[in-house]
Design an enzyme around this catalytic site. Structure first.
Site, PDB file in Angstrom:
ATOM      1  N   SER A   1       0.904  -1.223   0.017  1.00 11.52           N
ATOM      2  CA  SER A   1      -0.050   0.005   0.032  1.00 11.52           C
ATOM      3  C   SER A   1       0.622   1.209  -0.045  1.00 11.52           C
ATOM      4  O   SER A   1       2.070   1.241   0.406  1.00 11.52           O
ATOM      5  CB  SER A   1      -1.053  -0.079   1.153  1.00 11.52           C
ATOM      6  OG  SER A   1      -1.671   1.109   1.513  1.00 11.52           O
TER       7      SER A   1
ATOM      8  N   SER B   1       2.800  -2.419   8.851  1.00 12.93           N
ATOM      9  CA  SER B   1       2.885  -3.849   8.132  1.00 12.93           C
ATOM     10  C   SER B   1       3.121  -4.285   6.676  1.00 12.93           C
ATOM     11  O   SER B   1       3.654  -5.021   5.880  1.00 12.93           O
ATOM     12  CB  SER B   1       1.507  -4.777   8.286  1.00 12.93           C
ATOM     13  OG  SER B   1       0.415  -3.982   7.674  1.00 12.93           O
TER      14      SER B   1
ATOM     15  N   TYR C   1      -0.876  -0.468  10.320  1.00 16.99           N
ATOM     16  CA  TYR C   1      -1.453  -0.613   8.920  1.00 16.99           C
ATOM     17  C   TYR C   1      -0.190  -0.626   7.989  1.00 16.99           C
ATOM     18  O   TYR C   1       0.453  -1.374   7.269  1.00 16.99           O
ATOM     19  CB  TYR C   1      -2.546  -0.118   8.399  1.00 16.99           C
ATOM     20  CG  TYR C   1      -2.742  -0.560   6.834  1.00 16.99           C
ATOM     21  CD1 TYR C   1      -3.074  -1.773   6.626  1.00 16.99           C
ATOM     22  CD2 TYR C   1      -2.681   0.486   6.061  1.00 16.99           C
ATOM     23  CE1 TYR C   1      -3.698  -2.177   5.348  1.00 16.99           C
ATOM     24  CE2 TYR C   1      -3.166   0.018   4.779  1.00 16.99           C
ATOM     25  CZ  TYR C   1      -3.476  -1.087   4.398  1.00 16.99           C
ATOM     26  OH  TYR C   1      -3.838  -1.460   3.062  1.00 16.99           O
TER      27      TYR C   1
END
Length: 247
Positions: free
Chosen positions: A144, A160, A157
């Protein structure tokens, strides 16, 4: 001829959102698919059957929880019994977590890393023998832009996904000896249920931050995944490719 005619593809998190779009793109291109998800329902099975019939491919559903490492290991074993040779692995399964750094809990840190990173490593290792048999396999990991750029609220998030991005580069170096290419796709916000859960304000802010002034569509991410997994990308490995609309 379709690019993945008769090839075997394993996709995690394939029952909805980006994962389902990836599954359909590979099916269009002729791939037989091991569709992995923790979301078992009649509607999911029916959807797989419809896609299988529409494109004339085999779709094998597997259901296990990516937060349960033992289940992940057993899932990989079950897949190899049906699909002993794997041409493409797409590590798409993941969960989000938005919270200020000061309010981040240890339990959340462990839970998100278990799904987004640790289980992905275990699953990839579990399928490595089947990938080696292909003599030219490809792995595509989903990271992402949160893992590349950071931002408010993405301590867990983003970290990770940063781990996934770094591991992609390491895997590309280590697995090249087995003719396995490894790349990652880093989407911005995509128009899926996950975006809805993040709230209207987050969607508005992200949209305004893009040059194209909109969210990504799931199929736009899926088309990049199939490209990176295909022979059209035969000299591309170790890359993290953004799909962010020009943030």
């Amino acid at each position: 001829m379709r690019r993945f005619e008769g090839k075997n593809v394993v996709i995690t998190g394939s029952s909805r959102g980006i994962g389902l779009a990836i599954l359909e793109e590979f099916a269009k291109e002729g791939a037989n698919i091991a569709a992995c998800s923790n979301h078992r329902s009649d509607s999911v099975i029916e959807n797989y059957k419809n896609i299988s019939s529409q494109y004339g491919v085999d779709i094998y559903p597997f259901f296990f929880d990516m937060s349960d490492e033992d289940a992940v290991i057993e899932g990989a074993k079950s897949i190899k019994e049906i699909v002993p040779l794997v041409d493409v692995l797409v590590n798409n399964a993941g969960i989000s977590h938005i919270a200020p750094f000061m309010l981040t809990k240890s339990d959340d840190l462990h839970r998100v890393f278990q799904v987004n990173f640790f289980s992905q490593i275990v699953f990839t290792n579990g399928l490595l023998g089947a990938l080696k048999k292909a003599k030219g396999a490809a792995i595509v990991n989903m990271t992402s832009i949160a893992g590349l750029d950071g931002g408010i609220g993405v301590t867990v998030y983003g970290s990770s996904k940063a781990a996934v991005a770094l591991t992609t580069k390491v895997q590309a170096q280590e697995l090249a000896a087995f003719k396995i290419r490894v790349n990652a796709v880093a989407p911005g916000m995509v128009d899926t249920d996950m975006a809805v859960k993040m709230g209207e304000k987050a969607v508005e802010n992200t949209t305004n931050a893009t040059a194209l002034k909109r969210l990504a569509r799931a199929e736009e991410v899926a088309q990049l995944v199939t490209f990176l997994a295909s022979d059209n990308a035969s000299y591309i490995t170790g890359q993290v490719v953004r799909v962010d609309g020009g943030i």
